[in-house]
Write a protein that holds these residues in place. Structure first.
Motif, PDB file in Angstrom:
ATOM      1  N   UNK A  18       0.800  -1.218   0.000  1.00 25.38           N
ATOM      2  CA  UNK A  18       0.000   0.000   0.000  1.00 25.38           C
ATOM      3  C   UNK A  18       0.836   1.273   0.000  1.00 25.38           C
ATOM      4  N   UNK A  19       1.968   1.260   0.695  1.00 28.75           N
ATOM      5  CA  UNK A  19       2.703   2.517   0.876  1.00 28.75           C
ATOM      6  C   UNK A  19       4.206   2.332   0.750  1.00 28.75           C
ATOM      7  N   UNK A  20       4.839   3.408   0.384  1.00 30.99           N
ATOM      8  CA  UNK A  20       6.292   3.504   0.422  1.00 30.99           C
ATOM      9  C   UNK A  20       6.639   4.773   1.198  1.00 30.99           C
ATOM     10  N   UNK A  21       7.925   5.014   1.359  1.00 27.95           N
ATOM     11  CA  UNK A  21       8.387   6.228   2.030  1.00 27.95           C
ATOM     12  C   UNK A  21       9.360   6.945   1.108  1.00 27.95           C
ATOM     13  N   UNK A  22       9.192   8.246   1.011  1.00 20.34           N
ATOM     14  CA  UNK A  22      10.058   9.067   0.164  1.00 20.34           C
ATOM     15  C   UNK A  22      11.249   9.571   0.980  1.00 20.34           C
ATOM     16  N   UNK A  23      12.428   9.408   0.403  1.00 16.98           N
ATOM     17  CA  UNK A  23      13.667   9.904   1.013  1.00 16.98           C
ATOM     18  C   UNK A  23      14.241  10.986   0.100  1.00 16.98           C
ATOM     19  N   UNK A  24      14.394  12.175   0.623  1.00 14.77           N
ATOM     20  CA  UNK A  24      14.970  13.285  -0.134  1.00 14.77           C
ATOM     21  C   UNK A  24      16.378  13.542   0.383  1.00 14.77           C
ATOM     22  N   UNK A  25      17.371  13.253  -0.453  1.00 10.76           N
ATOM     23  CA  UNK A  25      18.750  13.400   0.020  1.00 10.76           C
ATOM     24  C   UNK A  25      19.080  14.854   0.338  1.00 10.76           C
ATOM     25  N   UNK A  26      18.375  15.793  -0.309  1.00  8.03           N
ATOM     26  CA  UNK A  26      18.608  17.199  -0.002  1.00  8.03           C
ATOM     27  C   UNK A  26      18.202  17.580   1.409  1.00  8.03           C
ATOM     28  N   UNK A  27      17.320  16.759   2.012  1.00  2.00           N
ATOM     29  CA  UNK A  27      16.903  16.987   3.394  1.00  2.00           C
ATOM     30  C   UNK A  27      17.735  16.189   4.393  1.00  2.00           C
ATOM     31  N   UNK A 181      23.374   9.751   1.574  1.00  2.00           N
ATOM     32  CA  UNK A 181      21.933   9.601   1.761  1.00  2.00           C
ATOM     33  C   UNK A 181      21.265   9.022   0.506  1.00  2.00           C
ATOM     34  N   UNK A 182      20.258   8.185   0.734  1.00  2.00           N
ATOM     35  CA  UNK A 182      19.469   7.644  -0.367  1.00  2.00           C
ATOM     36  C   UNK A 182      18.534   8.729  -0.890  1.00  2.00           C
ATOM     37  N   UNK A 183      18.231   8.669  -2.200  1.00  2.00           N
ATOM     38  CA  UNK A 183      17.279   9.595  -2.805  1.00  2.00           C
ATOM     39  C   UNK A 183      16.284   8.774  -3.619  1.00  2.00           C
ATOM     40  N   UNK A 184      15.033   8.747  -3.164  1.00  2.00           N
ATOM     41  CA  UNK A 184      14.028   7.962  -3.861  1.00  2.00           C
ATOM     42  C   UNK A 184      12.999   7.418  -2.890  1.00  2.00           C
ATOM     43  N   UNK A 185      12.509   6.221  -3.184  1.00  2.00           N
ATOM     44  CA  UNK A 185      11.454   5.606  -2.397  1.00  2.00           C
ATOM     45  C   UNK A 185      11.898   4.227  -1.916  1.00  2.00           C
ATOM     46  N   UNK A 186      11.422   3.861  -0.740  1.00  2.00           N
ATOM     47  CA  UNK A 186      11.617   2.510  -0.215  1.00  2.00           C
ATOM     48  C   UNK A 186      10.279   1.959   0.265  1.00  2.00           C
ATOM     49  N   UNK A 187      10.133   0.639   0.169  1.00  2.00           N
ATOM     50  CA  UNK A 187       8.954  -0.045   0.693  1.00  2.00           C
ATOM     51  C   UNK A 187       9.379  -1.407   1.226  1.00  2.00           C
ATOM     52  N   UNK A 188       8.587  -1.935   2.168  1.00  2.00           N
ATOM     53  CA  UNK A 188       8.809  -3.298   2.674  1.00  2.00           C
ATOM     54  C   UNK A 188      10.258  -3.482   3.135  1.00  2.00           C
ATOM     55  N   UNK A 189      10.709  -2.628   4.018  1.00  2.00           N
ATOM     56  CA  UNK A 189      12.087  -2.668   4.513  1.00  2.00           C
ATOM     57  C   UNK A 189      12.150  -3.588   5.732  1.00  2.00           C
ATOM     58  N   UNK A 190      12.997  -4.599   5.672  1.00  2.00           N
ATOM     59  CA  UNK A 190      13.086  -5.560   6.775  1.00  2.00           C
ATOM     60  C   UNK A 190      14.540  -5.830   7.136  1.00  2.00           C
ATOM     61  N   UNK A 191      14.785  -5.910   8.431  1.00  2.00           N
ATOM     62  CA  UNK A 191      16.061  -6.397   8.937  1.00  2.00           C
ATOM     63  C   UNK A 191      15.781  -7.630   9.784  1.00  2.00           C
ATOM     64  N   UNK A 192      16.502  -8.724   9.489  1.00  2.00           N
ATOM     65  CA  UNK A 192      16.326 -10.006  10.174  1.00  2.00           C
ATOM     66  C   UNK A 192      17.585 -10.311  10.968  1.00  2.00           C
ATOM     67  N   UNK A 193      17.442 -10.564  12.240  1.00  2.00           N
ATOM     68  CA  UNK A 193      18.558 -10.884  13.136  1.00  2.00           C
ATOM     69  C   UNK A 193      18.549 -12.380  13.429  1.00  2.00           C
TER      70      UNK A 193
END
Length: 264
Positions: A18-27, A181-193
């Motif tokens: 349903x959703x992603x997150x926007x990352x603006x490297x300028x910010x 910094x990343x510039x763009x969109x990410x979705x479904x970000x997972x870290x597994x330990x």
């Protein structure tokens, strides 16, 4: 809402992101948290769907980081798009690393990934206990393991990288070194330990179009471990909310509710 697909084609069935997150490297936008005591510091997996917006190789952002970890200036891990050519890449720099510039590991894909119109699924899967060095770190892009590398320095057996170490700061969208910094969109970000998973634990090829890689529901089928987290970006008021059940929320920096996106 369309699916995230390797070839950017929507299908009528499957897991709906349903959703992603926007990352603006300028910010200088990123999420962060500090790792606690890990389930297994030597074994972990990162899975993320990403769509780049800007690949300009302009310093200090000639590298675009998906996830990084840092203890100090001499101990950090970066998982990123590397250099102007945008290769898939991982670097761990640590005191006593033994390699050039104390690099514990450095792997760089021959392939490069420059399509700013494409979503892609990236996986880094680590298990330094493996006897065969090429099994200690595995790359996957859109469901396919990447074995063709321009740089192939693997870590020693049983080596602890900075990623997943107790007290290390974990950043999503920024390098462990504290920039890139990343510039763009990410979705479904997972870290597994504590588990080295394959890309097939997070996605599958479409049965009607077998060259198209698409996400699957995975949260009920993986073990996140003590440091694990899963960001689905569904709550615009709390985009760093961990929905894995582990309670490992991340703190946003320069990310607001308006950065929740429907580009999936």
């Amino acid at each position: 809402m369309p699916l995230i697909l390797g070839a950017q084609s929507a299908v009528a069935t499957g897991f709906n992101v349903e959703n992603s997150c926007r990352f603006n490297d300028g910010d200088d936008a990123y999420f962060t948290r500090t790792f606690g005591t890990p389930t297994n510091v030597k074994i972990w997996t990162i899975s993320a769907w990403v769509k780049s917006s800007d690949l300009l190789p302009t310093a200090p952002n000639s590298v675009r980081d998906i996830m990084g970890a840092r203890i100090d200036a001499a101990n950090y891990t970066d998982c990123d798009f590397n250099s102007a050519d945008r290769h898939m890449h991982i670097l761990d720099y640590s005191v006593g690393g033994g390699g050039p510039y104390a690099k514990t590991i450095q792997l760089t894909s021959k392939a490069y990934y420059r399509d700013c119109g494409a979503w892609m699924h990236m996986v880094w899967a680590c298990d330094t206990t493996q006897a065969v060095e090429t099994n200690r770190m595995k790359f996957y892009v859109n469901g396919t393991q990447i074995t063709s590398l321009t740089v192939d320095r693997y870590m020693d057996q049983d080596r602890e990288l900075t990623m997943n170490r107790n007290t290390a700061t974990c950043d999503v969208g920024r390098a462990g070194a504290g920039y890139y910094y990343f510039d763009g969109y990410m979705a479904e970000v997972a870290f597994i330990d504590g588990t080295q998973y394959a890309a097939s634990d997070f996605g599958e090829f479409n049965s009607d179009s077998p060259t198209i890689w698409q996400p699957i529901e995975f949260a009920e089928d993986v073990t996140f471990g003590d440091n694990g987290f899963y960001l689905d970006f569904k709550d615009s008021a709390d985009l760093g909310k961990d929905v894995s059940g582990e309670g490992n929320d991340l703190t946003p920096t320069n990310i607001a509710a308006a950065d929740q996106a429907t580009d999936t």
